[in-house]
Design a protein around this motif. Sequence first.
Motif, PDB file in Angstrom:
ATOM      1  N   VAL A 168       6.923  56.145 -90.409  1.00  0.00           N
ATOM      2  CA  VAL A 168       7.324  56.423 -89.034  1.00  0.00           C
ATOM      3  C   VAL A 168       7.512  55.139 -88.233  1.00  0.00           C
ATOM      4  O   VAL A 168       8.474  54.998 -87.487  1.00  0.00           O
ATOM      5  CB  VAL A 168       6.294  57.333 -88.336  1.00  0.00           C
ATOM      6  CG1 VAL A 168       6.654  57.564 -86.877  1.00  0.00           C
ATOM      7  CG2 VAL A 168       6.170  58.657 -89.077  1.00  0.00           C
ATOM      8  N   GLY A 169       6.593  54.197 -88.372  1.00  0.00           N
ATOM      9  CA  GLY A 169       6.573  53.009 -87.542  1.00  0.00           C
ATOM     10  C   GLY A 169       7.410  51.866 -88.078  1.00  0.00           C
ATOM     11  O   GLY A 169       8.555  52.041 -88.489  1.00  0.00           O
ATOM     12  N   THR A 171      12.812  54.247 -91.536  1.00  0.00           N
ATOM     13  CA  THR A 171      14.187  54.555 -91.160  1.00  0.00           C
ATOM     14  C   THR A 171      14.173  55.197 -89.776  1.00  0.00           C
ATOM     15  O   THR A 171      13.721  56.327 -89.608  1.00  0.00           O
ATOM     16  CB  THR A 171      14.817  55.522 -92.178  1.00  0.00           C
ATOM     17  OG1 THR A 171      14.752  54.928 -93.481  1.00  0.00           O
ATOM     18  CG2 THR A 171      16.256  55.814 -91.829  1.00  0.00           C
ATOM     19  N   ALA A 172      14.649  54.456 -88.778  1.00  0.00           N
ATOM     20  CA  ALA A 172      14.526  54.935 -87.397  1.00  0.00           C
ATOM     21  C   ALA A 172      15.544  54.229 -86.517  1.00  0.00           C
ATOM     22  O   ALA A 172      16.122  53.202 -86.897  1.00  0.00           O
ATOM     23  CB  ALA A 172      13.113  54.698 -86.875  1.00  0.00           C
ATOM     24  N   ILE A 173      15.758  54.784 -85.331  1.00  0.00           N
ATOM     25  CA  ILE A 173      16.555  54.139 -84.295  1.00  0.00           C
ATOM     26  C   ILE A 173      15.704  54.091 -83.034  1.00  0.00           C
ATOM     27  O   ILE A 173      14.861  54.939 -82.794  1.00  0.00           O
ATOM     28  CB  ILE A 173      17.883  54.875 -84.037  1.00  0.00           C
ATOM     29  CG1 ILE A 173      17.628  56.332 -83.636  1.00  0.00           C
ATOM     30  CG2 ILE A 173      18.786  54.814 -85.240  1.00  0.00           C
ATOM     31  CD1 ILE A 173      18.897  57.080 -83.239  1.00  0.00           C
ATOM     32  N   GLY A 174      15.941  53.055 -82.228  1.00  0.00           N
ATOM     33  CA  GLY A 174      15.133  52.877 -81.038  1.00  0.00           C
ATOM     34  C   GLY A 174      14.182  51.708 -81.194  1.00  0.00           C
ATOM     35  O   GLY A 174      14.115  51.055 -82.236  1.00  0.00           O
ATOM     36  N   PHE A 192      12.741  58.842 -85.608  1.00  0.00           N
ATOM     37  CA  PHE A 192      12.394  58.403 -86.956  1.00  0.00           C
ATOM     38  C   PHE A 192      12.793  59.448 -87.992  1.00  0.00           C
ATOM     39  O   PHE A 192      12.952  60.635 -87.680  1.00  0.00           O
ATOM     40  CB  PHE A 192      10.890  58.130 -87.060  1.00  0.00           C
ATOM     41  CG  PHE A 192      10.032  59.337 -86.786  1.00  0.00           C
ATOM     42  CD1 PHE A 192       9.692  60.220 -87.808  1.00  0.00           C
ATOM     43  CD2 PHE A 192       9.587  59.618 -85.508  1.00  0.00           C
ATOM     44  CE1 PHE A 192       8.921  61.347 -87.567  1.00  0.00           C
ATOM     45  CE2 PHE A 192       8.809  60.742 -85.240  1.00  0.00           C
ATOM     46  CZ  PHE A 192       8.479  61.606 -86.279  1.00  0.00           C
ATOM     47  N   THR A 193      12.949  59.005 -89.218  1.00  0.00           N
ATOM     48  CA  THR A 193      13.182  59.879 -90.369  1.00  0.00           C
ATOM     49  C   THR A 193      12.116  59.573 -91.406  1.00  0.00           C
ATOM     50  O   THR A 193      12.140  58.504 -92.044  1.00  0.00           O
ATOM     51  CB  THR A 193      14.577  59.657 -90.972  1.00  0.00           C
ATOM     52  OG1 THR A 193      15.565  59.943 -89.976  1.00  0.00           O
ATOM     53  CG2 THR A 193      14.799  60.563 -92.167  1.00  0.00           C
TER      54      THR A 193
END
Length: 415
Positions: free
Chosen positions: A131-132, A136-139, A193-194
């Motif tokens: 998550v962190g 794989t995330a945006i932001g 998040f992914t």
Amino acid sequence: MIAWRYLRAKRAEGGVSTMTWISLTGITLAVMALVVTLAVRSGFREEMVDTILGANAHLTVYTSDRMDENGRRIRGFAGYDDLAARIAGVPGVTRAAPQIKGQVMVSDGERTVGAEVFGIAPEELAAIPRVGEGATAIGDLADFPNGIALGSGIARELGVTVGDRVRVISASGVRTAMGTAPRTNAYDVVYIFTAGRLDIDKSRLYMPFTEAQSFFNREGFADEIEVIVENPDRIDQMVLPVLNAAGPEAMPWTWRDSAGSFLRALDIEDNVMFLIMSILVLIASLNIVSGLIMLVKNKGRDIGILRTMGLTEGSVLRIFFICGSVTGVIGTICGVALGCLIALNMEHVMDFISWLNGGEVWDASVRGIYSLPAKLQAWDVFSAVALSLGLSFGVTLFPARRAARMNPVEALRYE
């Protein structure tokens, strides 16, 4: 030399080259299927366990509801910072942090979805592998104190992205003279998040710890303590030391408790799949028997002459054992090579199958993860090789012994 001549002999010369090729092809395909199945099995298990451990606490410490001195029902821990510090000091524990949990509805004004809120500190969110940081995330995680983090599934259902504003609704809100009124707050989406599992991405929302306390009327309390350990596989051995540090009111919930039935189902499926694929290898190996029996029948005259010339039973047995075992060895080598090639390129194989099918053949909503993983392990390859060679050698002995025990007089009676 004699075995090699028999293997190359054509049907007109008393050979069974066609049957040999059929046996070779059958073993190759069966071993290939076994290697691919074992690789997919290992990859699927590793991916599922990694998503479980990478997005959840290894051990959760919680307490049951109790009554305070005023007769009100309370739950959670009051001195959560000291409690987390004591648990973090247990050898083998890498991280312990207080947490707020609750159920909410998330709405963008037109669409509404259910979500599970995890109230944690910003630095704890950054430390969650799936998550962190590095996920794989945006932001930007630095903006988390000013908003909320959503799973990509929730964001997709609502049609929102980073910078949009959503409304979070909780049934356990403000207490009034008319009862408890739902609490509604609007938050900016600062991080999406992914985690790699559809059920997590479609249901999880992270909120700053202090904001979650205020939103759920939990000021001064934490619902539970999430604990991360060095070796998750030995989590059962960590339960007692953590409980000793947490106190008599604490109760444990490990990642095995939450995923135990699923992992046991995977074990059963793994064993059944290995048994089924082993039967396929056995069926393919039995083609060697039929080919050798035909070869022994066609070479009866040769066996009689060789025995008359002084060849021993052991030598005849070795001739026909080599004929059968070579087929098994070559088929096993070819099957392992093809199986490893497919397992290493599973993503391209699935893309090709999807192209042939005219659509996606892997449904993440059914299987939980987004793609079919494959992981080659030395032990799995060794198991496939040992099984194939063992069956090939085993089924070869019967016709080879039959040839060795053939009476030369009977073999040459009508010659």
